[in-house]
Design an enzyme around this catalytic site. Sequence first.
Site, mmCIF file in Angstrom:
data_model
loop_
_atom_site.group_PDB
_atom_site.id
_atom_site.type_symbol
_atom_site.label_atom_id
_atom_site.label_comp_id
_atom_site.label_asym_id
_atom_site.label_seq_id
_atom_site.Cartn_x
_atom_site.Cartn_y
_atom_site.Cartn_z
ATOM 1 N N GLU A 130 -3.423 3.742 -8.466
ATOM 2 C CA GLU A 130 -2.624 2.520 -7.835
ATOM 3 C C GLU A 130 -2.499 1.322 -8.685
ATOM 4 O O GLU A 130 -3.656 0.796 -9.056
ATOM 5 C CB GLU A 130 -3.336 2.307 -6.339
ATOM 6 C CG GLU A 130 -2.468 1.197 -5.896
ATOM 7 C CD GLU A 130 -2.888 1.168 -4.317
ATOM 8 O OE1 GLU A 130 -4.067 0.669 -4.100
ATOM 9 O OE2 GLU A 130 -2.173 1.084 -3.575
ATOM 10 N N CYS A 147 0.787 -1.045 0.096
ATOM 11 C CA CYS A 147 0.003 0.061 -0.044
ATOM 12 C C CYS A 147 0.976 1.347 -0.032
ATOM 13 O O CYS A 147 0.497 2.339 -0.635
ATOM 14 C CB CYS A 147 -1.051 0.001 1.326
ATOM 15 S SG CYS A 147 -0.149 -0.376 2.819
#
Length: 488
Positions: free
Chosen positions: A390, A291
């Site tokens: 992302e 992350c």
Amino acid sequence: MHDRAVTKAPPLHRNLIAGRDVEAAGAEPLDVVCPSDGAVIARIQQSGAAEIDAAARAARQAFEGGWGLLTATERGRLLVKLSEAITAEGESLGALEALDTGKPISQGRADATAAARYFEFYGTSADKLHGDTIPFLNGYTVAVTREPHGVTGHIAPWNYPLQIVGRSVGAALACGNACVVKPAEDASLTALRVAQLAREVGFPDGALNVVTGLGSVAGAALSAHPGVDFMSFTGSPEVGTLVQQAAARHHAGVTLELGGKSPQIVFADADLDAAAPTLVKAIIQNGGQTCSAGSRVLIERRVFDDVARLLAPRFRALRAGPHDRDRDLGAMINAKQKRRVTGFIEAALRDGAPLLAEGAIDEDAPAGGFYVAPALLGPVARDARIAREEVFGPVLSLMPFDDEADAVALANGTDYGLVAGVWTNDAKRSMRVARAMRCGQVFVNGYGAGGGVELPFGGVKKSGHGREKGFEALYEFSAAKTIVIHHG
Ligand code: NAP
Ligand code: MG
């Protein structure tokens, strides 16, 4: 990869509810696939609302009974025992994590070490979470105590199962909550093992329950369960929204940790040679499925080519391969993630981003594995999809900037805000820029150093809200209670 006989039936793992290994009623077990070769290595329970309900009830009973009656010191000692058990089994837990997720074996071992450290940190913190007294009217004493929420639900992703279970369950248990964990369907094995170890070291039944299954079924049932007082979720923003909505219906709080598009800003005055290995590691660790991956490197324009020249050979030297060969990176977690990452890279190339360098995949890597060759792209256009979304894979975008104000605007200019890195030898600038970052953690002349069990972590904007890790997490997993005493 060669240590298991393919002819043997894969072992069946059971849920751990109220201290017992139990099977889920109704649905067939789910196959667990090793990302390194696509082989089925185990089966886990496919649980539904009934199993989640049983686990939530078991946790409630533990909270109101055996677990809830322990002193903070006793809870802490059990957590430290669990830490010791994880350390004693670190080698095999790390290997299991690598087999289940495809990550290189040394990363699996590091994850086991980090999980042990989380339980040690929170075990030794349990009896240090003290409240306050507040000056008030004459004749009054006001005490503020920290109270556990009760039953906490934990939905974990597949990228760092051991670490994320350690950080979130460790803090929740330290505060006195009883936990129900729903691990990711792609990586549930180590969470189950940690819960077994907790049972072995003497945790009261129901303090830590693990229920496996599909997110859309078991995960949804957990976040919607009215007997769950607080939810901790790590995963995608889309599912994070669903979890928060479900929890809101019964007014349960949530922490959401939803990933990022974290920038590293490299100023011309930085020690570029020192920065280069960290810039690569920050995106390649765990195959970019992190992350807090440093997926954008923003470079002062006049040293852009210098930085690109430093990074390109390092990318060319990268190798992806099976977890037990311990290459720089392993396979992606599953076929869908491989398609997602290759789709992002292909689209970026189609849109005109130059491919500065590419790593390699072991030539004899199993054909059934989900491998992606690392890619270094740049200069990438600021509005390109790859610059804003992302990817969760081994792809790094380089982008030039003109001056400090431009760097700050570019760094803060995505929907995310999780982590940032600042590389400069100008002390005043490092502080100015660090303070200007809209995110939860900033590293100056480094990035993601040492795992950071002790360091509060979390996001703003699309990266989520709430903080885990460090002592700060104990405030998330507990609530203040104000006691006002009028004694005259
Ligand atoms: P995800 O779907 O958000 O999964 C995270 C967890 O949520 C898993 O345990 C999942 O269970 C569960 N879940 C799924 N649907 C749910 C629902 N409706 N209600 C409650 N829980 C539910 O993430 P993913 O599909 O694994 O990955 C997709 C993308 O998310 C990645 O490409 C990446 O960009 C991002 N991601 C971020 C992180 C992070 O650390 N921030 C971690 C993982 C992924 P199942 O596994 O059974 O579906
Ligand atoms: Mg797996």
